[in-house]
Design a protein around this motif. Structure first.
Motif, PDB file in Angstrom:
ATOM      1  N   GLU A   1       0.833  -1.200   0.000  1.00  0.00           N
ATOM      2  CA  GLU A   1       0.000   0.000   0.000  1.00  0.00           C
ATOM      3  C   GLU A   1       0.868   1.251   0.000  1.00  0.00           C
ATOM      4  OE1 GLU A   1      -3.363   2.051   2.904  1.00  0.00           O
ATOM      5  OE2 GLU A   1      -3.107  -0.130   2.895  1.00  0.00           O
ATOM      6  N   GLU A   2       2.004   1.207   0.666  1.00  0.00           N
ATOM      7  CA  GLU A   2       2.904   2.363   0.707  1.00  0.00           C
ATOM      8  C   GLU A   2       3.454   2.686  -0.683  1.00  0.00           C
ATOM      9  OE1 GLU A   2       2.969  -0.186   2.783  1.00  0.00           O
ATOM     10  OE2 GLU A   2       2.301   0.803   4.624  1.00  0.00           O
ATOM     11  N   GLN A   3       3.808   1.646  -1.466  1.00  0.00           N
ATOM     12  CA  GLN A   3       4.289   1.863  -2.825  1.00  0.00           C
ATOM     13  C   GLN A   3       3.217   2.506  -3.696  1.00  0.00           C
ATOM     14  OE1 GLN A   3       5.665  -2.418  -3.101  1.00  0.00           O
ATOM     15  NE2 GLN A   3       7.230  -1.485  -4.411  1.00  0.00           N
ATOM     16  N   ILE A   4       2.000   2.033  -3.566  1.00  0.00           N
ATOM     17  CA  ILE A   4       0.893   2.574  -4.348  1.00  0.00           C
ATOM     18  C   ILE A   4       0.645   4.030  -3.986  1.00  0.00           C
ATOM     19  CG2 ILE A   4      -1.583   2.350  -4.824  1.00  0.00           C
ATOM     20  CD1 ILE A   4      -1.217  -0.682  -4.244  1.00  0.00           C
ATOM     21  N   TYR A   5       0.671   4.313  -2.692  1.00  0.00           N
ATOM     22  CA  TYR A   5       0.447   5.697  -2.252  1.00  0.00           C
ATOM     23  C   TYR A   5       1.528   6.629  -2.807  1.00  0.00           C
ATOM     24  CZ  TYR A   5      -0.268   9.737   0.738  1.00  0.00           C
ATOM     25  OH  TYR A   5      -0.488  11.021   1.185  1.00  0.00           O
ATOM     26  N   GLU A   6       2.763   6.176  -2.756  1.00  0.00           N
ATOM     27  CA  GLU A   6       3.864   7.013  -3.221  1.00  0.00           C
ATOM     28  C   GLU A   6       3.703   7.396  -4.687  1.00  0.00           C
ATOM     29  OE1 GLU A   6       8.773   6.893  -3.548  1.00  0.00           O
ATOM     30  OE2 GLU A   6       7.661   5.213  -2.669  1.00  0.00           O
ATOM     31  N   VAL A   7       3.230   6.462  -5.510  1.00  0.00           N
ATOM     32  CA  VAL A   7       3.061   6.747  -6.938  1.00  0.00           C
ATOM     33  C   VAL A   7       1.869   7.661  -7.186  1.00  0.00           C
ATOM     34  CG1 VAL A   7       2.503   5.721  -9.173  1.00  0.00           C
ATOM     35  CG2 VAL A   7       4.193   4.631  -7.689  1.00  0.00           C
ATOM     36  N   PHE A   8       0.717   7.337  -6.624  1.00  0.00           N
ATOM     37  CA  PHE A   8      -0.506   8.073  -6.942  1.00  0.00           C
ATOM     38  C   PHE A   8      -0.585   9.427  -6.242  1.00  0.00           C
ATOM     39  CE2 PHE A   8      -1.530   3.902  -8.448  1.00  0.00           C
ATOM     40  CZ  PHE A   8      -2.342   4.141  -9.550  1.00  0.00           C
ATOM     41  N   ALA A   9       0.171   9.583  -5.177  1.00  0.00           N
ATOM     42  CA  ALA A   9       0.191  10.884  -4.502  1.00  0.00           C
ATOM     43  C   ALA A   9       0.833  11.953  -5.376  1.00  0.00           C
ATOM     44  CB  ALA A   9       0.930  10.771  -3.174  1.00  0.00           C
ATOM     45  N   LYS A  10       1.584  11.549  -6.386  1.00  0.00           N
ATOM     46  CA  LYS A  10       2.222  12.516  -7.282  1.00  0.00           C
ATOM     47  C   LYS A  10       1.194  13.269  -8.125  1.00  0.00           C
ATOM     48  CE  LYS A  10       6.470   9.761  -7.650  1.00  0.00           C
ATOM     49  NZ  LYS A  10       7.267  10.633  -6.779  1.00  0.00           N
ATOM     50  N   CYS A  11       0.013  12.697  -8.276  1.00  0.00           N
ATOM     51  CA  CYS A  11      -1.053  13.349  -9.050  1.00  0.00           C
ATOM     52  C   CYS A  11      -2.027  14.106  -8.147  1.00  0.00           C
ATOM     53  CB  CYS A  11      -1.819  12.322  -9.862  1.00  0.00           C
ATOM     54  SG  CYS A  11      -0.833  11.521 -11.145  1.00  0.00           S
TER      55      CYS A  11
END
Length: 221
Positions: A46-56
């Motif tokens: 979940e942390e990896q997913i958050y890191e990517v999508f938080a960029k948008c």
């Protein structure tokens, strides 16, 4: 050029067969702030997913990633390759759809699509084995998604069962057998029915077969 290059921030033609209000789907998607993310590795966190999508996300405008719902195997409650990402605004969801779908996350090309909105229960896989349906029919080996597909795993177990049966003590190889038995079929030379007794090796073989069949049936149920 707008008619040549397809827009990247439009939802796909996929429609959830179990979703309610099918006639209102387009209306719901037009202001949805939820994305469905597919083709994830079972080991992506979940942390990896958050890191990517938080960029948008745009927290300065009151936005951001609201929450992430990991897709889980219905039986084991472990990740099974998909998730839902909820933003605070529709614009953020469109930006993520445009810039992230088709890119790599954890060495896998992820698929993003607008979703009508998460409801409780949708976090579980719909496949017969508890995971996703697409993994039921997958015939290739994918280390990031649990190895072989469910049907391929069942077929491998069946092959192991038959292989063990042919190699077990007391088993007769295909095409072999007693010449006298082949000559007279199920009768002795004097015409009386042949009667043979089971030995301990055959009992052991049956026990192995029963245990393996239970494993196979357990996975198919």
């Amino acid at each position: 050029m707008a008619h040549v290059v397809a827009a990247l921030d439009l939802p796909s033609n996929y429609r959830d067969s179990q979703a309610r209000h099918q006639r209102d789907t387009n209306e719901l998607l037009s202001h949805s702030s939820t994305l469905y993310i597919g083709n994830l590795s079972f080991y992506t966190t979940e942390e990896q997913i958050y890191e990517v999508f938080a960029k948008c996300a745009k927290p300065e405008d009151g936005g951001g990633v609201k929450r992430i719902i990991m897709g889980l195997d219905r039986n084991t409650r472990t990740p099974c390759g998909f998730c839902f990402v909820e933003f605070y605004t529709h614009a953020e969801a469109l930006a993520a759809l445009k810039y992230i779908s088709g890119t790599k996350l954890d060495e896998r090309i992820v698929r993003c699509d607008l979703d009508t909105g998460y409801t409780d229960g949708r976090q579980f896989g719909r496949g017969k084995s508890g995971g996703q349906v697409r993994d039921e029919h997958r015939t290739d080996y994918d280390a990031g998604r649990g190895g072989w597909g469910a049907q391929a795993q069942r077929e491998r177990l069946r092959k192991e069962l038959y292989a063990d049966a042919s190699d077990a003590p007391g088993a007769v190889a295909s095409g072999g057998g007693n010449w006298e038995h082949e000559r007279h079929g199920n009768e002795s030379p004097d015409g009386k029915p042949l009667k043979r007794e089971r030995d301990e090796d055959e009992d052991d073989l049956d026990e192995v077969g029963r245990s393996r069949r239970l494993r196979i049936e357990g996975e198919e149920s």
